[in-house]
Structures are given as structure tokens and as C-alpha cells.
Design a protein around this motif. Structure first.
Motif, PDB file in Angstrom:
ATOM      1  N   GLU A   1     -10.341  10.341   7.898  1.00 28.59           N
ATOM      2  CA  GLU A   1      -9.048  10.115   8.156  1.00 28.59           C
ATOM      3  C   GLU A   1      -8.223   8.526   7.716  1.00 28.59           C
ATOM      4  O   GLU A   1      -7.108   8.967   7.199  1.00 28.59           O
ATOM      5  N   ALA A   2      -9.025   7.818   7.793  1.00 25.49           N
ATOM      6  CA  ALA A   2      -8.519   6.404   7.458  1.00 25.49           C
ATOM      7  C   ALA A   2      -8.409   6.407   5.959  1.00 25.49           C
ATOM      8  O   ALA A   2      -7.268   5.754   5.505  1.00 25.49           O
ATOM      9  N   VAL A   3      -9.082   6.939   5.090  1.00 22.66           N
ATOM     10  CA  VAL A   3      -9.009   7.012   3.821  1.00 22.66           C
ATOM     11  C   VAL A   3      -7.736   7.824   3.585  1.00 22.66           C
ATOM     12  O   VAL A   3      -6.956   7.657   2.499  1.00 22.66           O
ATOM     13  N   GLU A   4      -7.455   9.015   4.146  1.00 23.44           N
ATOM     14  CA  GLU A   4      -6.433   9.775   4.006  1.00 23.44           C
ATOM     15  C   GLU A   4      -5.100   8.875   3.996  1.00 23.44           C
ATOM     16  O   GLU A   4      -3.919   9.025   3.255  1.00 23.44           O
ATOM     17  N   THR A   5      -5.047   8.083   5.276  1.00 24.26           N
ATOM     18  CA  THR A   5      -4.082   7.329   5.403  1.00 24.26           C
ATOM     19  C   THR A   5      -3.747   6.094   4.405  1.00 24.26           C
ATOM     20  O   THR A   5      -2.716   6.043   4.170  1.00 24.26           O
ATOM     21  N   ALA A   6      -4.765   5.536   3.929  1.00 24.03           N
ATOM     22  CA  ALA A   6      -4.855   4.534   3.055  1.00 24.03           C
ATOM     23  C   ALA A   6      -4.169   5.109   1.768  1.00 24.03           C
ATOM     24  O   ALA A   6      -3.516   4.376   1.118  1.00 24.03           O
ATOM     25  N   MET A   7      -4.750   6.257   1.407  1.00 26.96           N
ATOM     26  CA  MET A   7      -4.257   6.734  -0.073  1.00 26.96           C
ATOM     27  C   MET A   7      -2.679   7.317   0.190  1.00 26.96           C
ATOM     28  O   MET A   7      -2.143   6.908  -0.938  1.00 26.96           O
ATOM     29  N   ALA A   8      -2.396   7.782   1.063  1.00 22.57           N
ATOM     30  CA  ALA A   8      -0.914   8.143   1.310  1.00 22.57           C
ATOM     31  C   ALA A   8      -0.162   6.548   1.291  1.00 22.57           C
ATOM     32  O   ALA A   8       0.908   6.669   0.842  1.00 22.57           O
ATOM     33  N   MET A   9      -0.661   5.633   2.075  1.00 25.49           N
ATOM     34  CA  MET A   9       0.212   4.465   1.947  1.00 25.49           C
ATOM     35  C   MET A   9       0.158   3.880   0.437  1.00 25.49           C
ATOM     36  O   MET A   9       1.337   3.078   0.243  1.00 25.49           O
ATOM     37  N   GLN A  10      -0.787   3.970  -0.395  1.00 30.35           N
ATOM     38  CA  GLN A  10      -0.893   3.493  -1.639  1.00 30.35           C
ATOM     39  C   GLN A  10       0.384   4.335  -2.322  1.00 30.35           C
ATOM     40  O   GLN A  10       0.649   3.727  -3.345  1.00 30.35           O
ATOM     41  N   GLN A  11       0.451   5.484  -2.233  1.00 29.24           N
ATOM     42  CA  GLN A  11       1.504   6.160  -2.982  1.00 29.24           C
ATOM     43  C   GLN A  11       3.001   6.154  -2.534  1.00 29.24           C
ATOM     44  O   GLN A  11       3.767   6.255  -3.496  1.00 29.24           O
TER      45      GLN A  11
END
Length: 118
Positions: free
Chosen positions: A69-79
């Protein structure tokens, strides 16, 4: 490695389901969403279903659902554009977590996805 990036980005937009199961902390709904997104980006075939199901199982062996879930959030933030997103790109724990996830993706690719022409 790119085969798994799109499903994860698609999941970042989907609501997360918080459910803990001993020995297997990925909720069924999250696994199904991953497999469906993965299949969509890999041709919606029976082979893709098998490969994508295997892929999420391998990823689950490498990282907990909480970290996923943290990876999902991090990837979304990077976009995201802008200064705030830029500041998050340099956060050490986020870089480490994304690297662990990328390693899980590599293992999933090696273990699950057929090489064309073999």
C-alpha cells in the motif's frame, strides 16, 4: 519489469481494503484487482491470468501488504507534478521501499512470465 508497473499504478487509484490474514496479509480483493489490471496490460489471455496470478503471489512473498500500500502511495505521489511531489521523491525510506518492490517485480517476471519464443 514494466509489465507490473501499470497494474500497481492502476491500483493506486482504487480504494484499498484493510484486512489482515495470518500468513497471508494481502486481501483477496487487492489480489483480484492486481490480476485484472495486470491481465489488461498483458492481453487478457489465459496465459496472462496465470502469469499475473503468479506475479502477485511472488510479490506478496517479498513485501507485506502494508508496504505494498505504501508503494502504491509512493508511486502515485511520484506521478504528481509540483514541489510537494518533488520533495517526496528524495525521501530515503520511500526510495528503499520502491527498490524492494522493484526487486520483487524482477523476481515475479523471472518466475512467472513466459519468455516469448521459448
Amino acid at each position: 519489469m514494466h509489465r507490473l508497473l501499470l497494474p500497481v499504478l492502476l491500483l493506486a487509484a482504487a480504494p484499498a481494503v484493510a484486512q489482515e490474514v495470518s500468513g497471508n496479509d494481502y486481501p483477496t480483493e487487492a489480489r483480484v484487482e492486481y490480476v485484472m489490471a495486470c491481465m489488461a496490460s498483458n492481453g487478457n489471455t489465459l496465459d496472462a491470468r496465470r502469469e499475473c496470478s503468479c506475479s502477485i503471489d511472488v510479490i506478496a512473498d517479498y513485501i507485506s501488504y502494508r508496504d505494498y500500500e505504501a508503494v502504491e502511495t509512493a508511486m502515485a505521489m511520484q506521478q504528481m507534478p509540483g514541489e510537494r511531489a518533488g520533495m517526496m521523491r528524495g525521501v530515503g525510506w520511500m526510495k528503499d521501499l520502491l527498490e524492494r518492490f522493484r526487486q520483487a517485480q524482477v523476481e515475479a517476471d523471472l518466475e512467472c512470465f513466459r519468455r516469448k519464443g521459448e
